[in-house]
Design a protein around this motif. Sequence first.
Motif, PDB file in Angstrom:
ATOM      1  N   ARG A  96       0.757  -1.286   0.080  1.00 43.69           N
ATOM      2  CA  ARG A  96      -0.030  -0.092  -0.137  1.00 43.69           C
ATOM      3  C   ARG A  96       0.865   1.391   0.038  1.00 43.69           C
ATOM      4  O   ARG A  96       1.852   1.333   0.620  1.00 43.69           O
ATOM      5  CB  ARG A  96      -0.695   0.094   1.096  1.00 43.69           C
ATOM      6  CG  ARG A  96      -1.743   1.029   1.257  1.00 43.69           C
ATOM      7  CD  ARG A  96      -2.758   0.867   2.525  1.00 43.69           C
ATOM      8  NE  ARG A  96      -3.683   2.122   2.601  1.00 43.69           N
ATOM      9  CZ  ARG A  96      -4.811   2.037   3.163  1.00 43.69           C
ATOM     10  NH1 ARG A  96      -5.366   0.959   3.878  1.00 43.69           N
ATOM     11  NH2 ARG A  96      -5.514   3.231   3.296  1.00 43.69           N
TER      12      ARG A  96
ATOM     13  N   HIS B  12      -0.974  12.118  -1.785  1.00 43.44           N
ATOM     14  CA  HIS B  12      -1.858  13.315  -1.470  1.00 43.44           C
ATOM     15  C   HIS B  12      -1.520  14.459  -2.262  1.00 43.44           C
ATOM     16  O   HIS B  12      -0.563  15.039  -2.252  1.00 43.44           O
ATOM     17  CB  HIS B  12      -1.606  13.734  -0.086  1.00 43.44           C
ATOM     18  CG  HIS B  12      -2.074  12.372   1.102  1.00 43.44           C
ATOM     19  ND1 HIS B  12      -3.282  12.145   1.789  1.00 43.44           N
ATOM     20  CD2 HIS B  12      -0.975  11.577   1.582  1.00 43.44           C
ATOM     21  CE1 HIS B  12      -3.113  11.287   2.319  1.00 43.44           C
ATOM     22  NE2 HIS B  12      -2.030  10.629   2.335  1.00 43.44           N
TER      23      HIS B  12
ATOM     24  N   ARG C 288      -2.977   0.261  -3.877  1.00 46.97           N
ATOM     25  CA  ARG C 288      -3.249  -0.781  -3.049  1.00 46.97           C
ATOM     26  C   ARG C 288      -2.806  -2.271  -3.812  1.00 46.97           C
ATOM     27  O   ARG C 288      -3.449  -2.832  -4.929  1.00 46.97           O
ATOM     28  CB  ARG C 288      -4.748  -1.115  -2.684  1.00 46.97           C
ATOM     29  CG  ARG C 288      -5.480   0.354  -2.124  1.00 46.97           C
ATOM     30  CD  ARG C 288      -5.164   0.417  -0.806  1.00 46.97           C
ATOM     31  NE  ARG C 288      -5.658  -0.665  -0.059  1.00 46.97           N
ATOM     32  CZ  ARG C 288      -6.866  -0.319   0.896  1.00 46.97           C
ATOM     33  NH1 ARG C 288      -7.429   0.689   0.668  1.00 46.97           N
ATOM     34  NH2 ARG C 288      -7.306  -1.646   1.652  1.00 46.97           N
TER      35      ARG C 288
ATOM     36  N   LEU D 175     -13.692  -2.111  -0.875  1.00 48.41           N
ATOM     37  CA  LEU D 175     -13.342  -0.822  -1.075  1.00 48.41           C
ATOM     38  C   LEU D 175     -14.784  -0.159  -1.339  1.00 48.41           C
ATOM     39  O   LEU D 175     -15.653  -0.789  -2.269  1.00 48.41           O
ATOM     40  CB  LEU D 175     -12.510  -0.522  -2.197  1.00 48.41           C
ATOM     41  CG  LEU D 175     -11.157  -1.124  -2.102  1.00 48.41           C
ATOM     42  CD1 LEU D 175     -10.161  -0.767  -3.250  1.00 48.41           C
ATOM     43  CD2 LEU D 175     -10.161  -0.853  -0.796  1.00 48.41           C
TER      44      LEU D 175
ATOM     45  N   GLN E 186      -4.992   6.155  -3.285  1.00 50.80           N
ATOM     46  CA  GLN E 186      -4.333   5.015  -2.605  1.00 50.80           C
ATOM     47  C   GLN E 186      -3.886   4.064  -3.876  1.00 50.80           C
ATOM     48  O   GLN E 186      -4.521   3.853  -4.811  1.00 50.80           O
ATOM     49  CB  GLN E 186      -5.400   4.227  -1.863  1.00 50.80           C
ATOM     50  CG  GLN E 186      -5.768   5.259  -0.801  1.00 50.80           C
ATOM     51  CD  GLN E 186      -6.867   4.265   0.142  1.00 50.80           C
ATOM     52  OE1 GLN E 186      -7.135   3.396  -0.035  1.00 50.80           O
ATOM     53  NE2 GLN E 186      -7.516   5.332   1.027  1.00 50.80           N
TER      54      GLN E 186
ATOM     55  N   THR F  48       0.048   5.820  -0.309  1.00 51.00           N
ATOM     56  CA  THR F  48      -0.859   6.868  -0.638  1.00 51.00           C
ATOM     57  C   THR F  48      -0.352   8.079  -1.013  1.00 51.00           C
ATOM     58  O   THR F  48       0.800   8.368  -0.432  1.00 51.00           O
ATOM     59  CB  THR F  48      -1.778   6.971   0.585  1.00 51.00           C
ATOM     60  OG1 THR F  48      -2.446   5.895   1.016  1.00 51.00           O
ATOM     61  CG2 THR F  48      -2.906   8.068   0.365  1.00 51.00           C
TER      62      THR F  48
ATOM     63  N   PRO G 124     -10.642   7.253  -2.897  1.00 53.36           N
ATOM     64  CA  PRO G 124     -11.977   7.275  -1.931  1.00 53.36           C
ATOM     65  C   PRO G 124     -12.768   8.330  -2.123  1.00 53.36           C
ATOM     66  O   PRO G 124     -14.232   8.186  -1.822  1.00 53.36           O
ATOM     67  CB  PRO G 124     -11.092   7.183  -0.566  1.00 53.36           C
ATOM     68  CG  PRO G 124      -9.934   7.563  -0.767  1.00 53.36           C
ATOM     69  CD  PRO G 124      -9.616   7.414  -2.261  1.00 53.36           C
TER      70      PRO G 124
ATOM     71  N   TYR H 277      -7.057   3.567  -6.318  1.00 54.72           N
ATOM     72  CA  TYR H 277      -8.490   3.680  -5.354  1.00 54.72           C
ATOM     73  C   TYR H 277      -8.520   5.347  -5.029  1.00 54.72           C
ATOM     74  O   TYR H 277      -7.602   5.845  -4.104  1.00 54.72           O
ATOM     75  CB  TYR H 277      -8.535   3.069  -4.207  1.00 54.72           C
ATOM     76  CG  TYR H 277      -9.554   3.184  -3.231  1.00 54.72           C
ATOM     77  CD1 TYR H 277     -11.031   3.202  -4.051  1.00 54.72           C
ATOM     78  CD2 TYR H 277      -9.864   3.222  -2.100  1.00 54.72           C
ATOM     79  CE1 TYR H 277     -12.252   3.556  -3.228  1.00 54.72           C
ATOM     80  CE2 TYR H 277     -10.786   3.437  -1.171  1.00 54.72           C
ATOM     81  CZ  TYR H 277     -12.155   3.486  -1.782  1.00 54.72           C
ATOM     82  OH  TYR H 277     -13.126   3.675  -1.116  1.00 54.72           O
TER      83      TYR H 277
ATOM     84  N   GLU I 197      -6.846  12.357  -2.279  1.00 55.36           N
ATOM     85  CA  GLU I 197      -6.277  11.102  -2.113  1.00 55.36           C
ATOM     86  C   GLU I 197      -6.108   9.931  -2.944  1.00 55.36           C
ATOM     87  O   GLU I 197      -7.363   9.764  -3.509  1.00 55.36           O
ATOM     88  CB  GLU I 197      -6.966  10.576  -0.564  1.00 55.36           C
ATOM     89  CG  GLU I 197      -6.219   9.532  -0.170  1.00 55.36           C
ATOM     90  CD  GLU I 197      -6.781   9.095   1.490  1.00 55.36           C
ATOM     91  OE1 GLU I 197      -7.347   9.738   2.079  1.00 55.36           O
ATOM     92  OE2 GLU I 197      -6.688   7.804   1.631  1.00 55.36           O
TER      93      GLU I 197
END
Length: 349
Positions: A198, A202, A211, A263, A209, A200, A227, A225, A207
Amino acid sequence: MGRLALAFVSGLTLFAVGAVQQPAGTLHTGKAFRFNQVKPGVYHAIGTGALAVVGNSSIIVNDNDVIVVDDHASPAAASVLLDELKDITNKPVRTVINTHFHYDHAHGNQVFGKDVEIIGHEFTREMLLGGKSAQMPLYRDYLAGIPRQIEDLKRRITAEPDATKKATLQTQLQVAENNLASQAELKPTPPNVTLQTRMTLHRGDREIQIRFLGRAHTAGDVVVYLPREKIVITGDMLTAALSNMSDAFVNEWPATLDELKKLDFDTVLPGHGEAFTDKAKIDYFQAYLRDVWTEVSRLKQQGVTAEDAAKRADLTKHKEHFPTIQGPGVPLIGVTRIYEVIDKAGRGH
Ligand SMILES: [Zn+2]
């Protein structure tokens, strides 16, 4: 014929006046990509057929930069993607994410500058390092098919009496010849930033991600991803149709898709085919994968060769959801892979 010749000449003029070091095979007529804006700042880029791009890419336009997820089947395709991106944004591409190592998702990596971060799973790096990805059956079959495609198109052009159809075939020939020229310039380029499970990013309020949810289409698939936007970019772990199984862990793939389902998303940007929102597609694909594994394992246990199993494996009950299934049979490259995974498990690896 005249139209094509004209397009070729104007392409040459552009080439002479414009970019200094365009990779081979980039000349084409019309746009090579259509950018479908799925949600504000997030685009799904799909080839129009003007160039051989094979897979889709996804484009995330942030406050100050752009992230490209997957970069197509050749340096030419990625280079043209970068050009045409100027139609939607003038921000710089600072990050590329490879969902997996396959040629149609990562063989454009070499066109990005040294300051661009290319992110992928550790396994993706391992496969692209030293050109291992180019030795795998999926890419070797693809590459070997291009000269055959060119010869076939030439034959059909000679035989075609209809001028309009002939012109279409000539465009297809130009696309195939461009592709072959670009494949000759391939230098597989691995991610320079890797992850295991994982990571992330920013970017302003956004955000992103990255994964790894388990082995599936390869040993190192990642999904991207978002979110807040409820978007997931799935590469070939989940496409709009069936995915190839040449490097897959078909027996582990359904469980990985169960992880994907956890998710919170409403839109899927797949590596092939159009974006979709129908999550039932995941169930259909899991059911297919479970059955293909069971059916091929059964045939192997009976001592059937992979070649025969590829003809006999019957998945026709899934054709309602996967219309490419026309009768019994599963691509040999996938059956061979399932046999290999079973044999390796038997030897305790
Ligand atoms: Zn793939």
